[in-house]
Scaffold this active site. Sequence first.
Site, short mmCIF file in Angstrom:
data_model
loop_
_atom_site.label_atom_id
_atom_site.label_comp_id
_atom_site.label_asym_id
_atom_site.label_seq_id
_atom_site.Cartn_x
_atom_site.Cartn_y
_atom_site.Cartn_z
N ASP A 1 0.84 -1.21 0.00
CA ASP A 1 0.00 0.00 0.00
C ASP A 1 0.87 1.26 0.00
O ASP A 1 0.37 2.37 -0.07
CB ASP A 1 -1.01 -0.01 1.16
CG ASP A 1 -0.35 0.03 2.53
OD1 ASP A 1 0.89 -0.08 2.59
OD2 ASP A 1 -1.07 0.18 3.53
N SER A 2 2.20 1.07 0.02
CA SER A 2 3.12 2.19 -0.24
C SER A 2 2.80 2.80 -1.61
O SER A 2 3.16 3.95 -1.89
CB SER A 2 4.58 1.73 -0.18
OG SER A 2 4.76 0.56 -0.95
N LYS B 1 -1.10 -9.52 2.74
CA LYS B 1 -0.35 -9.04 3.92
C LYS B 1 -1.27 -8.11 4.69
O LYS B 1 -2.05 -7.36 4.08
CB LYS B 1 0.92 -8.29 3.49
CG LYS B 1 1.68 -7.67 4.67
CD LYS B 1 3.05 -7.16 4.28
CE LYS B 1 3.06 -5.73 3.79
NZ LYS B 1 2.54 -4.73 4.75
N GLU C 1 9.27 -4.14 10.50
CA GLU C 1 9.65 -2.81 9.98
C GLU C 1 10.15 -1.90 11.10
O GLU C 1 9.49 -1.75 12.15
CB GLU C 1 8.44 -2.16 9.28
CG GLU C 1 8.79 -0.76 8.73
CD GLU C 1 7.82 -0.23 7.69
OE1 GLU C 1 6.89 -0.95 7.28
OE2 GLU C 1 8.03 0.94 7.29
#
Length: 276
Positions: A46-47, A115, A184
């Site tokens: 979704d970046s 994800k 992350e």
Amino acid sequence: MNKKITITDIIDKKKAKIPITMLTAYDYPTALLVDEAGIDIILVGDSLAMVVLGYQDTVSISIDEMLHHVKAVTRVAQHSLVIGDMPFGSYNISVKEAVANAVLFMKEGRVSGVKLEGGTEMSPVIEAIVKAGIPVQGHIGLTPQTIAALGGFKVQGKSANAAKKLIEDAKAIEDAGCFSIVLEAIPAQISKKITESVSVPTIGIGAGADCDGQVLVLHDMIGLFDRFTPKFVRQYASISKIISAAIKEYKDDVENKKFPQEKHSFVMSDKELKKL
Ligand code: KIV
């Protein structure tokens, strides 16, 4: 290079201690390049919201916008395992809705798995999606969809208590059925501990060298996103500069009548021309 990577191949790589490679891609040309390079996993992250669609963060992107890009990637990927990132709101309202939306990613997007972000609190959702036969990749640490609650893009798990919670989260989502976990922006020592304490592969981004694999946002690592470059990114190219120089050269050529040349033009025969 044509053998399609499977979830089992990814899990086996951890057992064999072979590093897993993962990159994002969002469309036909980027997916083709990543796939042909032999990268194990393509994440349609979704970046996309920020690096392609120009949103300020990843919160606003819709499931339809995600699916539009997911489909472009799955149309082209022959080798890489393609994972679709479930956008904010598509799995947070109810377990039923989460399963229905994960099914959409499989049926319409033709991905090999989805994800989603979150730790222990997401376990029931992960369990239900996995029960529906859909592989799930977890994502803990800095979870950009809940940036408001985290208080900004900050490294997570820096205190002993916060680190303990991350280790618990990793175990909980492993138990819920995740086939791998993205870590992350976590201190390297904590990622190492998590990697050693779960049996599924960890894929790090800003999480040190001891994860089972690494992931980067493609536009960050090729220098095609101008707003900011996180500390954990290594820029392997400066593609923006190359594109920018080409655009300027084209503009100059058109303005100075250097383009198009004869070789770029079509000609009518003299005989036909005379009839005009
Ligand atoms: O959306 C994305 O690209 C991601 C990666 C940073 C893991 O979630």
